[in-house]
Design an enzyme around this catalytic site. Structure first.
Site, PDB file in Angstrom:
ATOM      1  N   LYS A  63       0.860  -1.188   0.000  1.00 13.50           N
ATOM      2  CA  LYS A  63       0.000   0.000   0.000  1.00 13.50           C
ATOM      3  C   LYS A  63       0.899   1.241   0.000  1.00 13.50           C
ATOM      4  O   LYS A  63       1.783   1.378   0.858  1.00 13.50           O
ATOM      5  CB  LYS A  63      -0.884  -0.024   1.247  1.00 13.50           C
ATOM      6  CG  LYS A  63      -2.157   0.769   1.128  1.00 13.50           C
ATOM      7  CD  LYS A  63      -2.986   0.523   2.385  1.00 13.50           C
ATOM      8  CE  LYS A  63      -4.363   1.107   2.293  1.00 13.50           C
ATOM      9  NZ  LYS A  63      -5.063   0.991   3.588  1.00 13.50           N
ATOM     10  N   VAL A  64       0.648   2.113  -0.980  1.00 16.09           N
ATOM     11  CA  VAL A  64       1.496   3.291  -1.170  1.00 16.09           C
ATOM     12  C   VAL A  64       0.602   4.533  -1.183  1.00 16.09           C
ATOM     13  O   VAL A  64      -0.327   4.610  -1.991  1.00 16.09           O
ATOM     14  CB  VAL A  64       2.261   3.179  -2.516  1.00 16.09           C
ATOM     15  CG1 VAL A  64       3.079   4.420  -2.777  1.00 16.09           C
ATOM     16  CG2 VAL A  64       3.140   1.936  -2.545  1.00 16.09           C
TER      17      VAL A  64
END
Ligand code: G3P
Length: 229
Positions: A83-84
């Protein structure tokens, strides 16, 4: 629409997974910070329970460090999705992680423009937040609808993931708009269950079979392998 759980709690994942409705999970640093124990152990256990994609988030703001953190997170379990957070650095890191074969969930997306950039960078999931838009008096359903409409003509493979869901109506809205995934907090899952007619219907079935137990006796016999004639 597939249903993920949005939590850092192993107990919550176990409880909702037992319903047979979960296809994945999402975590974030805020959710994991609420829980006791080692975050890595919690993430691995969640991966085992849901047997589907589980998002775990990077913390750096530097693109090279994001990539290093993402690669490290991916060593935890095969189900991990990196997750960015959305930003120019996040887009750079997403492109590099995707080029290496790592799935990415680009989070904190609040507009169609941001979603188009996330899709162009190759994000597998694009997390669009509803509750936080409503918090600032922006119509989250309108924004989410625009995001879904903007992505479709380009033939993108990115999936729109509705997040920051605060109530059961958010889930229905995300589904009717055409989001591929909703990530739902434990309390919202609980809120999706009740309906007064369901409760009343179960009570009526129970009262009827107690008044005339023949059907229940016959079913009990069928279950035990000793049918009652
Ligand atoms: O998945 C994102 C979610 O955890 C954020 O929810 O309620 O803090 O806006 P909320």
């Amino acid at each position: 629409m597939r249903l993920f759980i949005d939590t850092g709690s192993v107990r919550e994942v176990e409880e909702i997974a037992a319903w047979g409705v979960l296809s994945g999970a999402t975590t974030n640093p805020s959710l994991l910070a609420k829980e006791e124990g080692d975050p890595g152990d919690a993430i691995k256990r969640i991966c085992e329970i849901v047997n589907g994609p589980v998002s775990a988030e990077v913390t750096s703001r530097d693109p090279r460090e994001m990539v290093r953190e993402g690669r490290a997170l991916r060593t935890l379990h095969e189900h991990i999705v990196v997750k960015v957070p959305f930003s120019p650095a996040g887009l750079t890191a997403t492109r590099e992680l995707v080029a290496d074969g790592h799935p990415v969930n680009m989070t904190l997306v609040f507009s169609a423009n941001q979603a188009l950039l996330a899709a162009a960078a190759g994000a597998t999931y694009i997390s669009c937040f509803m509750g936080r838009l409503d918090d600032i008096s922006v119509d989250s359903a309108a924004v989410l609808g625009e995001i879904v409409d903007a992505l479709r003509p380009g033939g993108t493979t990115s999936q729109v993931l509705a997040a920051s869901l605060r109530n059961p109506m958010h889930v229905v809205t995300a589904a009717t708009i055409g989001c591929e995934v909703s990530t739902i907090p434990y309390k919202v899952f609980q809120g999706m269950l009740p309906h007064p007619l369901t409760t009343a219907g179960i009570e009526r079935f129970e009262a009827d079979w107690q008044q005339d137990p023949r059907f229940a006796e016959w079913l009990g016999g069928l279950v035990s392998g000793q049918p009652v004639r």
